[in-house]
Write a protein that holds these residues in place. Structure first.
Motif, PDB file in Angstrom:
ATOM      1  N   THR A  79       1.071  -8.552  -1.343  1.00  0.00           N
ATOM      2  CA  THR A  79       0.531  -7.408  -2.032  1.00  0.00           C
ATOM      3  C   THR A  79       0.271  -6.224  -1.219  1.00  0.00           C
ATOM      4  OG1 THR A  79      -1.646  -8.174  -1.160  1.00  0.00           O
ATOM      5  CG2 THR A  79      -0.774  -9.356  -3.194  1.00  0.00           C
ATOM      6  N   PHE A  80      -0.145  -5.250  -1.788  1.00  0.00           N
ATOM      7  CA  PHE A  80      -0.326  -3.781  -0.777  1.00  0.00           C
ATOM      8  C   PHE A  80      -1.747  -3.403  -1.114  1.00  0.00           C
ATOM      9  CE2 PHE A  80       1.701  -2.097  -4.421  1.00  0.00           C
ATOM     10  CZ  PHE A  80       1.141  -0.885  -4.673  1.00  0.00           C
ATOM     11  N   VAL A  81      -2.162  -2.816  -0.226  1.00  0.00           N
ATOM     12  CA  VAL A  81      -3.669  -1.936  -0.493  1.00  0.00           C
ATOM     13  C   VAL A  81      -3.427  -0.980  -1.355  1.00  0.00           C
ATOM     14  CG1 VAL A  81      -5.639  -0.943   0.522  1.00  0.00           C
ATOM     15  CG2 VAL A  81      -4.538  -2.618   1.956  1.00  0.00           C
ATOM     16  N   SER A  82      -4.262  -0.978  -2.387  1.00  0.00           N
ATOM     17  CA  SER A  82      -3.846   0.092  -3.650  1.00  0.00           C
ATOM     18  C   SER A  82      -5.272   0.867  -3.552  1.00  0.00           C
ATOM     19  CB  SER A  82      -3.687  -0.591  -5.096  1.00  0.00           C
ATOM     20  OG  SER A  82      -4.834  -1.381  -5.283  1.00  0.00           O
ATOM     21  N   ALA A  83      -6.150   0.534  -3.038  1.00  0.00           N
ATOM     22  CA  ALA A  83      -7.530   1.363  -3.022  1.00  0.00           C
ATOM     23  C   ALA A  83      -8.350   0.820  -2.066  1.00  0.00           C
ATOM     24  CB  ALA A  83      -8.212   1.331  -4.373  1.00  0.00           C
ATOM     25  N   LYS A  84      -9.124   1.722  -1.419  1.00  0.00           N
ATOM     26  CA  LYS A  84     -10.443   1.406  -0.384  1.00  0.00           C
ATOM     27  C   LYS A  84     -11.656   2.071  -1.247  1.00  0.00           C
ATOM     28  CE  LYS A  84      -9.251   2.148   3.733  1.00  0.00           C
ATOM     29  NZ  LYS A  84      -8.941   2.969   4.988  1.00  0.00           N
ATOM     30  N   ILE A  85     -12.462   1.252  -1.003  1.00  0.00           N
ATOM     31  CA  ILE A  85     -13.935   1.633  -1.719  1.00  0.00           C
ATOM     32  C   ILE A  85     -15.002   1.459  -0.630  1.00  0.00           C
ATOM     33  CG2 ILE A  85     -15.560   1.425  -3.603  1.00  0.00           C
ATOM     34  CD1 ILE A  85     -12.735   0.188  -4.919  1.00  0.00           C
ATOM     35  N   LEU A 122      -6.366  -5.011  -3.634  1.00  0.00           N
ATOM     36  CA  LEU A 122      -5.062  -5.423  -3.572  1.00  0.00           C
ATOM     37  C   LEU A 122      -4.060  -5.475  -4.892  1.00  0.00           C
ATOM     38  CD1 LEU A 122      -5.403  -8.454  -1.288  1.00  0.00           C
ATOM     39  CD2 LEU A 122      -5.222  -6.159  -0.644  1.00  0.00           C
ATOM     40  N   ARG A 123      -2.862  -4.865  -4.933  1.00  0.00           N
ATOM     41  CA  ARG A 123      -2.088  -4.640  -5.808  1.00  0.00           C
ATOM     42  C   ARG A 123      -0.677  -5.662  -5.304  1.00  0.00           C
ATOM     43  NH1 ARG A 123      -1.135  -0.342  -9.875  1.00  0.00           N
ATOM     44  NH2 ARG A 123       0.691  -0.827 -11.156  1.00  0.00           N
ATOM     45  N   GLY A 124      -0.220  -6.529  -6.539  1.00  0.00           N
ATOM     46  CA  GLY A 124       0.852  -7.304  -6.061  1.00  0.00           C
ATOM     47  C   GLY A 124       2.246  -6.534  -6.160  1.00  0.00           C
ATOM     48  N   MET A 125       3.088  -7.130  -5.293  1.00  0.00           N
ATOM     49  CA  MET A 125       4.403  -6.568  -5.088  1.00  0.00           C
ATOM     50  C   MET A 125       5.720  -7.534  -5.739  1.00  0.00           C
ATOM     51  SD  MET A 125       4.004  -4.928  -1.394  1.00  0.00           S
ATOM     52  CE  MET A 125       5.970  -4.223  -1.423  1.00  0.00           C
ATOM     53  N   GLU A 126       5.132  -8.849  -6.294  1.00  0.00           N
ATOM     54  CA  GLU A 126       6.444  -9.679  -6.525  1.00  0.00           C
ATOM     55  C   GLU A 126       5.466 -10.537  -7.828  1.00  0.00           C
ATOM     56  OE1 GLU A 126       5.378 -12.922  -3.177  1.00  0.00           O
ATOM     57  OE2 GLU A 126       7.130 -11.541  -3.021  1.00  0.00           O
ATOM     58  N   HIS A 131      -0.307 -10.368 -11.111  1.00  0.00           N
ATOM     59  CA  HIS A 131      -1.800  -9.936 -11.633  1.00  0.00           C
ATOM     60  C   HIS A 131      -2.940  -9.645 -10.818  1.00  0.00           C
ATOM     61  CE1 HIS A 131       0.257 -12.890 -14.645  1.00  0.00           C
ATOM     62  NE2 HIS A 131      -0.012 -12.029 -15.288  1.00  0.00           N
ATOM     63  N   ALA A 132      -2.478  -9.484  -9.463  1.00  0.00           N
ATOM     64  CA  ALA A 132      -3.673  -9.455  -8.460  1.00  0.00           C
ATOM     65  C   ALA A 132      -4.475  -8.064  -8.889  1.00  0.00           C
ATOM     66  CB  ALA A 132      -3.004  -9.052  -7.174  1.00  0.00           C
ATOM     67  N   LEU A 133      -3.917  -7.038  -9.191  1.00  0.00           N
ATOM     68  CA  LEU A 133      -4.502  -5.954  -9.337  1.00  0.00           C
ATOM     69  C   LEU A 133      -5.420  -5.855 -10.703  1.00  0.00           C
ATOM     70  CD1 LEU A 133      -5.051  -2.952  -8.573  1.00  0.00           C
ATOM     71  CD2 LEU A 133      -3.323  -2.381 -10.707  1.00  0.00           C
ATOM     72  N   ASP A 134      -4.902  -6.612 -11.678  1.00  0.00           N
ATOM     73  CA  ASP A 134      -5.713  -6.877 -13.076  1.00  0.00           C
ATOM     74  C   ASP A 134      -6.778  -7.908 -12.611  1.00  0.00           C
ATOM     75  OD1 ASP A 134      -4.487  -4.835 -14.010  1.00  0.00           O
ATOM     76  OD2 ASP A 134      -2.997  -6.460 -15.188  1.00  0.00           O
ATOM     77  N   ARG A 135      -6.800  -8.797 -11.678  1.00  0.00           N
ATOM     78  CA  ARG A 135      -7.646  -9.907 -11.646  1.00  0.00           C
ATOM     79  C   ARG A 135      -8.900  -9.473 -10.733  1.00  0.00           C
ATOM     80  NH1 ARG A 135      -5.038 -14.432  -9.061  1.00  0.00           N
ATOM     81  NH2 ARG A 135      -7.057 -15.466  -9.346  1.00  0.00           N
ATOM     82  N   HIS A 172      -4.631   1.425   5.668  1.00  0.00           N
ATOM     83  CA  HIS A 172      -4.347   2.578   4.906  1.00  0.00           C
ATOM     84  C   HIS A 172      -3.769   2.013   3.416  1.00  0.00           C
ATOM     85  CE1 HIS A 172      -0.501   2.012   6.417  1.00  0.00           C
ATOM     86  NE2 HIS A 172       0.041   2.724   5.582  1.00  0.00           N
ATOM     87  N   ILE A 173      -4.006   3.024   2.396  1.00  0.00           N
ATOM     88  CA  ILE A 173      -3.409   2.721   1.103  1.00  0.00           C
ATOM     89  C   ILE A 173      -1.863   2.622   1.405  1.00  0.00           C
ATOM     90  CG2 ILE A 173      -3.033   3.717  -1.215  1.00  0.00           C
ATOM     91  CD1 ILE A 173      -5.718   3.316  -0.687  1.00  0.00           C
ATOM     92  N   GLY A 174      -1.306   1.312   1.030  1.00  0.00           N
ATOM     93  CA  GLY A 174       0.195   0.958   1.149  1.00  0.00           C
ATOM     94  C   GLY A 174       0.177  -0.267   2.146  1.00  0.00           C
ATOM     95  N   THR A 175      -0.695  -0.450   2.862  1.00  0.00           N
ATOM     96  CA  THR A 175      -0.445  -1.239   3.946  1.00  0.00           C
ATOM     97  C   THR A 175      -0.368  -2.796   3.191  1.00  0.00           C
ATOM     98  OG1 THR A 175      -2.078  -0.498   5.516  1.00  0.00           O
ATOM     99  CG2 THR A 175      -1.632  -2.827   5.604  1.00  0.00           C
ATOM    100  N   HIS A 176       0.774  -3.512   3.409  1.00  0.00           N
ATOM    101  CA  HIS A 176       1.212  -4.760   3.171  1.00  0.00           C
ATOM    102  C   HIS A 176       0.453  -5.741   3.309  1.00  0.00           C
ATOM    103  CE1 HIS A 176       5.803  -3.819   1.984  1.00  0.00           C
ATOM    104  NE2 HIS A 176       4.971  -2.869   1.643  1.00  0.00           N
TER     105      HIS A 176
END
Length: 200
Positions: A79-85, A122-126, A131-135, A172-176
Motif C-alpha cells: 500500500t502507500f500513504v495516501s493521507a496524513k491526519i 493507506l491506499r492499496g497498490m495491488e 480495498h484498503a482505502l475504502d475500508r 510523506h504522502i506516497g511512502t510505500h
C-alpha cells in the motif's frame, strides 16, 4: 574517499538525532524510505536501502489477514500513504471520521477504544490490497496501548501515541507500506562478509 553508501549510512544516523529534516534529505538524495509491517513480529519498521531506521511495536487485526470488505482483517501486500491526519494535535487527541473531536484521552483510559493522536491512511497498490482505502485501513494511535504487541485491532495497524507521532513526522504522502506475514529479518539483506573473515 567516502563512498555513496557511507554517505547514506551517515544520513540515516543523523535521522535518529534530527528527525524529519534529515530523513527528508535522504529522500532528496534518492533514498526513499518505506514502511514494513510484520504480522509475525507485530512490529513496524521504517526502512531505507535495506537498513532499519526506526522500529516500533504494533497491533494488527485480531481477525487475521485479508482484504475482504467487512472482514475486519489486515490486508497483506503493498500500500502507500495516501493521507496524513492530525498535524499538531496533542498526544491522546481523539480522531473520529478523520477529524479531531476536541477530546483528549490518556493511554489505556477505561472502556475506550478510540483512534488517537495521528492517522496515516493507506491506499492499496495491488489486487490483494485493493480495498484498503475504502475500508479505512490506517496506521494510527490507539487508546488501548496495553494491547500493543499482539493482534488486537479491527484491521488497522495500531501504535502507541508517542510512536505514531514519530512515524508520522518521518513519512510523506506516497511512502510505500508493505504488510507481510514474514518476520522483519526476512526483509534485511544478508550481512556483508567482513574483510577480516576467514576463508577456511
Amino acid at each position: 574517499m567516502i563512498s555513496p553508501r557511507s554517505f547514506f549510512v551517515i544520513g540515516i544516523a543523523l535521522g535518529f538525532f534530527f528527525g524529519e529534516n534529515a530523513t527528508r534529505n535522504c529522500r532528496a538524495a534518492g533514498f526513499a524510505p518505506e514502511i514494513v509491517v510484520s504480522v509475525a513480529d507485530q512490529e513496524l519498521a521504517l526502512m531505507a536501502r535495506g537498513k532499519i531506521v526506526r522500529r516500533f511495536p504494533v497491533s494488527t487485526s485480531k481477525f487475521g489477514t485479508g482484504d475482504a470488505v467487512g472482514s475486519y482483517r489486515t490486508p497483506l501486500g503493498v500500500t502507500f500513504v495516501s493521507a496524513k491526519i492530525g498535524d499538531g494535535l496533542p498526544i491522546g487527541a481523539v480522531i473520529k471520521n478523520r477529524n479531531a473531536t476536541g477530546e483528549i484521552l490518556k493511554a489505556n483510559a477505561p472502556g475506550r477504544d478510540a483512534i488517537v493522536s495521528r492517522v496515516i491512511w493507506l491506499r492499496g497498490m495491488e489486487g490483494a490490497t485493493a480495498h484498503a482505502l475504502d475500508r479505512c485501513i490506517y496506521i494510527h494511535g490507539t487508546a488501548e496501548e496495553r494491547c500493543i504487541g499482539r493482534r488486537a485491532s479491527f484491521g488497522c495497524i495500531r501504535m502507541r501515541s508517542k510512536d505514531v507521532i514519530v512515524l508520522y513526522n518521518l513519512v510523506h504522502i506516497g511512502t510505500h507500506v508493505r504488510i507481510s506475514v514474514k518476520p522483519l529479518q526476512d526483509f534485511l539483506p544478508p550481512e556483508e562478509p567482513s574483510l577480516l573473515a576467514r576463508a577456511d
